[in-house]
Design a protein around this motif. Sequence first.
Motif, PDB file in Angstrom:
ATOM      1  N   SER A   2      26.846  47.094  37.283  1.00 45.47           N
ATOM      2  CA  SER A   2      27.835  46.269  38.348  1.00 45.47           C
ATOM      3  C   SER A   2      28.183  47.371  39.504  1.00 45.47           C
ATOM      4  N   GLU A  54      26.271  39.212  42.944  1.00 42.14           N
ATOM      5  CA  GLU A  54      26.994  39.504  41.645  1.00 42.14           C
ATOM      6  C   GLU A  54      28.394  39.279  41.839  1.00 42.14           C
ATOM      7  N   THR A  59      33.323  46.466  34.635  1.00 44.58           N
ATOM      8  CA  THR A  59      32.822  46.525  33.466  1.00 44.58           C
ATOM      9  C   THR A  59      33.297  47.789  32.780  1.00 44.58           C
ATOM     10  N   ALA A 244      26.897  43.245  35.761  1.00 40.19           N
ATOM     11  CA  ALA A 244      28.126  42.417  36.069  1.00 40.19           C
ATOM     12  C   ALA A 244      27.956  41.126  35.155  1.00 40.19           C
TER      13      ALA A 244
END
Length: 282
Positions: A2, A54, A59, A244
């Motif tokens: 991510s 994204e 996360t 992500a």
Amino acid sequence: MSKADEIFVAMCDDIIKNGTTTEGQKVRPHWEDGTSAYTIKRFGVCNRYDLREEFPALTLRRTALKSCMDEVLWIYQRKSNNIHDLHSHIWDEWADETGSIGKAYGYQVAQRSHYPEGDFDQMDRVLWQLEHEPYSRRIMTNLYNFHDLSEMHLYPCAFNAIYNVTRAPGDERPTLNLLLVQRSQDVLAANNWNVCQYALLLMMVAQVEGMVAGELVHMIADAHIYDRHVDVVRELIERPQYPAPKVSLNPEVTDFYDFTTDDLVVEDYQHGPQVKNIPIAI
């Protein structure tokens, strides 16, 4: 991995290593036990997130995306300043016995002003401009009304959202971008919450205007980590990172005022364990 994680880790690392401290200075925030809440801070942090690549959810730990969406709808759609219209309890500390947080946030969005085209509140004006004059450089909301500050239970933190439309050669549809200006941010408690909130707001507005959600640019004047948060942040930024999640909205919604949290779709959200019982300075 991510990109939101990468941005968050770099920001936190920079604050801890290169920030200045308010320890020993006269500060307003305090902990529940009455102790002054000091910070390590950096001035003028700017982070960019491209929603075409994204969705910017951390996360490292889970961000409650439905609650993020509910709060942003509370402010910009329901235009409420009462916690009884909100499904989470994040504003409870600042509400009075009636549930009001004073003339803040949704109250300011709901204030109507006169224009040559008629009278609009702040959000309705944004939607009207994006439909009728999308390349205007004057499309924004501003919640920091000096005249009403004395009647706000907390001064607005994320207060200025500026919308900007771009269209590159060959683009099928215009791209809607959003610049969020924030005067102050508790990085551990609120950073990704605010990022995801305004990413969702950008997605909703772009969808109803027939545009592509593009860049969210987040400018923070005072990005800080509280003294009692430093060790938690150190542990958090060392955690494993995951791709992500996939985040989308119900494509059938074409009116901003029809969105509910049921229209949010979150898929493949891998994340580390939640950080619990974060002390909040007030």
